[in-house]
Motif scaffolding. Structure first.
Motif, mmCIF file in Angstrom:
data_model
loop_
_atom_site.group_PDB
_atom_site.id
_atom_site.type_symbol
_atom_site.label_atom_id
_atom_site.label_comp_id
_atom_site.label_asym_id
_atom_site.label_seq_id
_atom_site.Cartn_x
_atom_site.Cartn_y
_atom_site.Cartn_z
ATOM 1 N N ALA A 199 100.873 -33.650 7.451
ATOM 2 C CA ALA A 199 100.300 -32.517 7.857
ATOM 3 C C ALA A 199 99.885 -32.104 7.459
ATOM 4 O O ALA A 199 99.132 -31.740 6.975
ATOM 5 N N VAL A 200 98.884 -31.281 8.616
ATOM 6 C CA VAL A 200 98.127 -30.737 8.347
ATOM 7 C C VAL A 200 98.848 -28.686 8.252
ATOM 8 O O VAL A 200 98.993 -28.437 9.252
ATOM 9 N N VAL A 201 98.278 -28.235 7.249
ATOM 10 C CA VAL A 201 98.509 -26.672 7.125
ATOM 11 C C VAL A 201 97.426 -25.422 7.381
ATOM 12 O O VAL A 201 96.788 -25.722 7.145
ATOM 13 N N SER A 214 108.504 -29.468 4.969
ATOM 14 C CA SER A 214 108.356 -30.440 3.484
ATOM 15 C C SER A 214 110.106 -30.953 4.671
ATOM 16 O O SER A 214 109.823 -32.211 3.616
ATOM 17 N N ASN A 215 110.661 -30.484 5.258
ATOM 18 C CA ASN A 215 112.086 -31.068 5.513
ATOM 19 C C ASN A 215 112.095 -32.618 6.570
ATOM 20 O O ASN A 215 112.412 -33.478 6.542
ATOM 21 N N ILE A 216 111.025 -32.213 7.251
ATOM 22 C CA ILE A 216 110.314 -33.621 8.158
ATOM 23 C C ILE A 216 110.074 -33.948 7.212
ATOM 24 O O ILE A 216 109.994 -35.373 7.674
ATOM 25 N N MET A 217 108.690 -33.804 6.798
ATOM 26 C CA MET A 217 107.698 -35.218 6.013
ATOM 27 C C MET A 217 108.972 -35.865 5.559
ATOM 28 O O MET A 217 108.464 -36.594 5.447
ATOM 29 N N ASP A 218 109.847 -34.812 4.713
ATOM 30 C CA ASP A 218 110.469 -36.111 3.824
ATOM 31 C C ASP A 218 112.017 -36.898 5.286
ATOM 32 O O ASP A 218 112.127 -38.236 4.531
ATOM 33 N N CYS A 219 111.759 -36.870 6.308
ATOM 34 C CA CYS A 219 112.702 -37.731 7.128
ATOM 35 C C CYS A 219 112.258 -39.205 7.058
ATOM 36 O O CYS A 219 111.497 -39.212 7.913
ATOM 37 N N GLU A 235 97.074 -31.918 -0.837
ATOM 38 C CA GLU A 235 97.996 -32.024 -1.638
ATOM 39 C C GLU A 235 99.110 -32.741 -0.815
ATOM 40 O O GLU A 235 100.149 -33.048 -0.390
ATOM 41 N N GLY A 236 98.839 -34.434 -1.655
ATOM 42 C CA GLY A 236 100.728 -35.601 -1.029
ATOM 43 C C GLY A 236 99.839 -35.344 0.535
ATOM 44 O O GLY A 236 98.888 -36.132 0.981
#
Length: 70
Positions: A27-29, A14-19, A38-39
């Motif tokens: 991103a893929v989980v 989440s921190n990397i995606m917000d950077c 989801e977003g």
């Protein structure tokens, strides 16, 4: 890799995606659940890893040519 239902808790991702510097579009989980979006996060079943496509885009770099100095 996380096990159980805690795969949805991913503070580092989440921190990397917000950077803003990384400017990541998604991103893929991989998990043991069904496919869903989801977003910017795509939750995909682990067996779908075989459908990942590798990008062969090389980073830009510069090479200094010193051959004229001889």
């Amino acid at each position: 890799m996380k096990s159980g239902k805690d795969y949805e808790v991913h503070r580092a991702l989440s921190n990397i995606m917000d950077c803003k510097e990384y400017d990541l579009s998604e991103a893929v989980v991989f998990c043991n659940d069904n496919l869903r979006v989801e977003g910017k996060l795509v939750y995909a079943p682990i067996y779908m890893v075989m459908f990942l496509e590798k990008s062969y885009v090389a980073p830009t770099y510069y090479k200094v040519d010193l051959s004229m100095l001889q």
